[in-house]
Design a protein around this motif. Sequence first.
Motif, PDB file in Angstrom:
ATOM      1  N   THR A  26       0.832  -1.197   0.000  1.00 39.13           N
ATOM      2  CA  THR A  26       0.000   0.000   0.000  1.00 39.13           C
ATOM      3  C   THR A  26       0.865   1.244   0.000  1.00 39.13           C
ATOM      4  O   THR A  26       0.387   2.335  -0.281  1.00 39.13           O
ATOM      5  N   ASN A  27       2.144   1.095   0.297  1.00 43.68           N
ATOM      6  CA  ASN A  27       3.080   2.215   0.326  1.00 43.68           C
ATOM      7  C   ASN A  27       4.122   2.046  -0.789  1.00 43.68           C
ATOM      8  O   ASN A  27       5.315   2.163  -0.553  1.00 43.68           O
ATOM      9  N   ILE A  28       3.663   1.776  -1.993  1.00 44.19           N
ATOM     10  CA  ILE A  28       4.566   1.538  -3.118  1.00 44.19           C
ATOM     11  C   ILE A  28       5.461   2.740  -3.423  1.00 44.19           C
ATOM     12  O   ILE A  28       6.611   2.547  -3.790  1.00 44.19           O
ATOM     13  N   PRO A  29       5.011   3.984  -3.272  1.00 44.18           N
ATOM     14  CA  PRO A  29       5.928   5.094  -3.557  1.00 44.18           C
ATOM     15  C   PRO A  29       7.192   5.088  -2.694  1.00 44.18           C
ATOM     16  O   PRO A  29       8.199   5.656  -3.067  1.00 44.18           O
ATOM     17  N   GLY A  30       7.180   4.413  -1.562  1.00 41.72           N
ATOM     18  CA  GLY A  30       8.370   4.337  -0.718  1.00 41.72           C
ATOM     19  C   GLY A  30       9.292   3.178  -1.062  1.00 41.72           C
ATOM     20  O   GLY A  30      10.441   3.149  -0.624  1.00 41.72           O
ATOM     21  N   ILE A  31       8.810   2.232  -1.849  1.00 38.39           N
ATOM     22  CA  ILE A  31       9.592   1.037  -2.157  1.00 38.39           C
ATOM     23  C   ILE A  31      10.697   1.337  -3.169  1.00 38.39           C
ATOM     24  O   ILE A  31      11.855   0.989  -2.959  1.00 38.39           O
ATOM     25  N   LEU A  32      10.361   1.977  -4.254  1.00 38.26           N
ATOM     26  CA  LEU A  32      11.348   2.211  -5.312  1.00 38.26           C
ATOM     27  C   LEU A  32      12.450   3.195  -4.926  1.00 38.26           C
ATOM     28  O   LEU A  32      13.612   2.956  -5.257  1.00 38.26           O
ATOM     29  N   PRO A  33      12.153   4.298  -4.233  1.00 42.94           N
ATOM     30  CA  PRO A  33      13.263   5.160  -3.813  1.00 42.94           C
ATOM     31  C   PRO A  33      14.236   4.456  -2.864  1.00 42.94           C
ATOM     32  O   PRO A  33      15.443   4.676  -2.945  1.00 42.94           O
ATOM     33  N   ALA A  34      13.731   3.596  -2.002  1.00 40.82           N
ATOM     34  CA  ALA A  34      14.618   2.853  -1.102  1.00 40.82           C
ATOM     35  C   ALA A  34      15.523   1.917  -1.896  1.00 40.82           C
ATOM     36  O   ALA A  34      16.708   1.782  -1.595  1.00 40.82           O
ATOM     37  N   LEU A  35      14.963   1.261  -2.920  1.00 41.09           N
ATOM     38  CA  LEU A  35      15.771   0.403  -3.782  1.00 41.09           C
ATOM     39  C   LEU A  35      16.865   1.213  -4.465  1.00 41.09           C
ATOM     40  O   LEU A  35      18.032   0.819  -4.484  1.00 41.09           O
ATOM     41  N   PHE A  36      16.489   2.344  -5.014  1.00 40.37           N
ATOM     42  CA  PHE A  36      17.466   3.200  -5.688  1.00 40.37           C
ATOM     43  C   PHE A  36      18.563   3.648  -4.729  1.00 40.37           C
ATOM     44  O   PHE A  36      19.746   3.623  -5.075  1.00 40.37           O
ATOM     45  N   LEU A  37      18.193   4.061  -3.536  1.00 37.82           N
ATOM     46  CA  LEU A  37      19.185   4.545  -2.569  1.00 37.82           C
ATOM     47  C   LEU A  37      20.147   3.443  -2.144  1.00 37.82           C
ATOM     48  O   LEU A  37      21.356   3.676  -2.037  1.00 37.82           O
ATOM     49  N   CYS A  38      19.627   2.253  -1.903  1.00 35.03           N
ATOM     50  CA  CYS A  38      20.493   1.141  -1.488  1.00 35.03           C
ATOM     51  C   CYS A  38      21.452   0.747  -2.603  1.00 35.03           C
ATOM     52  O   CYS A  38      22.658   0.587  -2.376  1.00 35.03           O
ATOM     53  N   VAL A  39      20.930   0.612  -3.813  1.00 35.81           N
ATOM     54  CA  VAL A  39      21.768   0.215  -4.942  1.00 35.81           C
ATOM     55  C   VAL A  39      22.780   1.306  -5.267  1.00 35.81           C
ATOM     56  O   VAL A  39      23.955   1.029  -5.528  1.00 35.81           O
ATOM     57  N   PHE A  40      22.346   2.562  -5.224  1.00 34.38           N
ATOM     58  CA  PHE A  40      23.253   3.676  -5.505  1.00 34.38           C
ATOM     59  C   PHE A  40      24.367   3.760  -4.469  1.00 34.38           C
ATOM     60  O   PHE A  40      25.525   3.984  -4.814  1.00 34.38           O
ATOM     61  N   GLY A  41      24.034   3.595  -3.199  1.00 37.82           N
ATOM     62  CA  GLY A  41      25.044   3.633  -2.152  1.00 37.82           C
ATOM     63  C   GLY A  41      26.083   2.541  -2.314  1.00 37.82           C
ATOM     64  O   GLY A  41      27.282   2.770  -2.201  1.00 37.82           O
ATOM     65  N   GLY A  42      25.629   1.327  -2.597  1.00 39.29           N
ATOM     66  CA  GLY A  42      26.555   0.213  -2.818  1.00 39.29           C
ATOM     67  C   GLY A  42      27.415   0.428  -4.049  1.00 39.29           C
ATOM     68  O   GLY A  42      28.621   0.173  -4.038  1.00 39.29           O
ATOM     69  N   MET A  43      26.804   0.920  -5.145  1.00 38.53           N
ATOM     70  CA  MET A  43      27.551   1.163  -6.375  1.00 38.53           C
ATOM     71  C   MET A  43      28.606   2.245  -6.161  1.00 38.53           C
ATOM     72  O   MET A  43      29.736   2.118  -6.623  1.00 38.53           O
ATOM     73  N   LEU A  44      28.252   3.289  -5.439  1.00 38.36           N
ATOM     74  CA  LEU A  44      29.215   4.353  -5.159  1.00 38.36           C
ATOM     75  C   LEU A  44      30.389   3.839  -4.343  1.00 38.36           C
ATOM     76  O   LEU A  44      31.544   4.183  -4.604  1.00 38.36           O
ATOM     77  N   GLY A  45      30.119   2.981  -3.378  1.00 37.07           N
ATOM     78  CA  GLY A  45      31.194   2.378  -2.591  1.00 37.07           C
ATOM     79  C   GLY A  45      32.110   1.522  -3.454  1.00 37.07           C
ATOM     80  O   GLY A  45      33.331   1.568  -3.320  1.00 37.07           O
ATOM     81  N   GLY A  46      31.529   0.748  -4.362  1.00 39.90           N
ATOM     82  CA  GLY A  46      32.336  -0.058  -5.272  1.00 39.90           C
ATOM     83  C   GLY A  46      33.130   0.789  -6.230  1.00 39.90           C
ATOM     84  O   GLY A  46      34.279   0.490  -6.550  1.00 39.90           O
ATOM     85  N   MET A  47      32.544   1.890  -6.705  1.00 38.50           N
ATOM     86  CA  MET A  47      33.259   2.770  -7.632  1.00 38.50           C
ATOM     87  C   MET A  47      34.431   3.460  -6.960  1.00 38.50           C
ATOM     88  O   MET A  47      35.490   3.639  -7.565  1.00 38.50           O
ATOM     89  N   LEU A  48      34.257   3.867  -5.727  1.00 35.55           N
ATOM     90  CA  LEU A  48      35.359   4.529  -5.027  1.00 35.55           C
ATOM     91  C   LEU A  48      36.474   3.554  -4.679  1.00 35.55           C
ATOM     92  O   LEU A  48      37.613   3.954  -4.490  1.00 35.55           O
ATOM     93  N   GLN A  49      36.146   2.297  -4.616  1.00 36.56           N
ATOM     94  CA  GLN A  49      37.148   1.273  -4.350  1.00 36.56           C
ATOM     95  C   GLN A  49      37.878   0.878  -5.636  1.00 36.56           C
ATOM     96  O   GLN A  49      38.928   0.241  -5.583  1.00 36.56           O
ATOM     97  N   ALA A  50      37.354   1.248  -6.802  1.00 40.65           N
ATOM     98  CA  ALA A  50      37.888   0.808  -8.083  1.00 40.65           C
ATOM     99  C   ALA A  50      39.331   1.269  -8.319  1.00 40.65           C
ATOM    100  O   ALA A  50      40.109   0.574  -8.946  1.00 40.65           O
ATOM    101  N   GLY A  51      39.706   2.422  -7.834  1.00 37.75           N
ATOM    102  CA  GLY A  51      41.047   2.924  -8.061  1.00 37.75           C
ATOM    103  C   GLY A  51      42.082   2.342  -7.118  1.00 37.75           C
ATOM    104  O   GLY A  51      43.273   2.529  -7.304  1.00 37.75           O
ATOM    105  N   ARG A  52      41.638   1.633  -6.121  1.00 39.44           N
ATOM    106  CA  ARG A  52      42.552   1.070  -5.123  1.00 39.44           C
ATOM    107  C   ARG A  52      42.844  -0.388  -5.430  1.00 39.44           C
ATOM    108  O   ARG A  52      42.091  -1.071  -6.069  1.00 39.44           O
TER     109      ARG A  52
END
Length: 123
Positions: free
Chosen positions: A96-122
């Motif tokens: 019933t709260n679908i508008p909250g589901i997709l932004p949370a998915l985006f935030l979690c995936v984006f946070g993980g991807m950013l962490g992996g990208m910052l680790q890429a140069g090391r």
Amino acid sequence: MKKGMVLQVIKGVVLAYAISAVILLILAFLLFQWEVSEGVVRGGIIFAYVFSCFISGMVVSRYHNDRKYLWGILMGAAYYLILLITSMICNREIFTNIPGILPALFLCVFGGMLGGMLQAGRK
């Protein structure tokens, strides 16, 4: 995936949830002591999602030589999947709260991807 890779993903998810627990405990203390607004609480929860996925994405992608951002995305997606399943078990009216589901998915995936990208140069 190999057994070692699965173990790294499990360790990363456990680390992410440990970080989230600490952040949410701090947020609960602030809420208890000073009765902060609902906006601050929502911002703290969003920060917990992104920061914990960011750190776990960095930690897990450190052990891989290529496609580190994909390992970060995997960490964010695994964190979100567990969060979604837990929410569905505890609160059966999750859809019933679908508008909250997709932004949370985006935030979690984006946070993980950013962490992996910052680790890429090391190495």
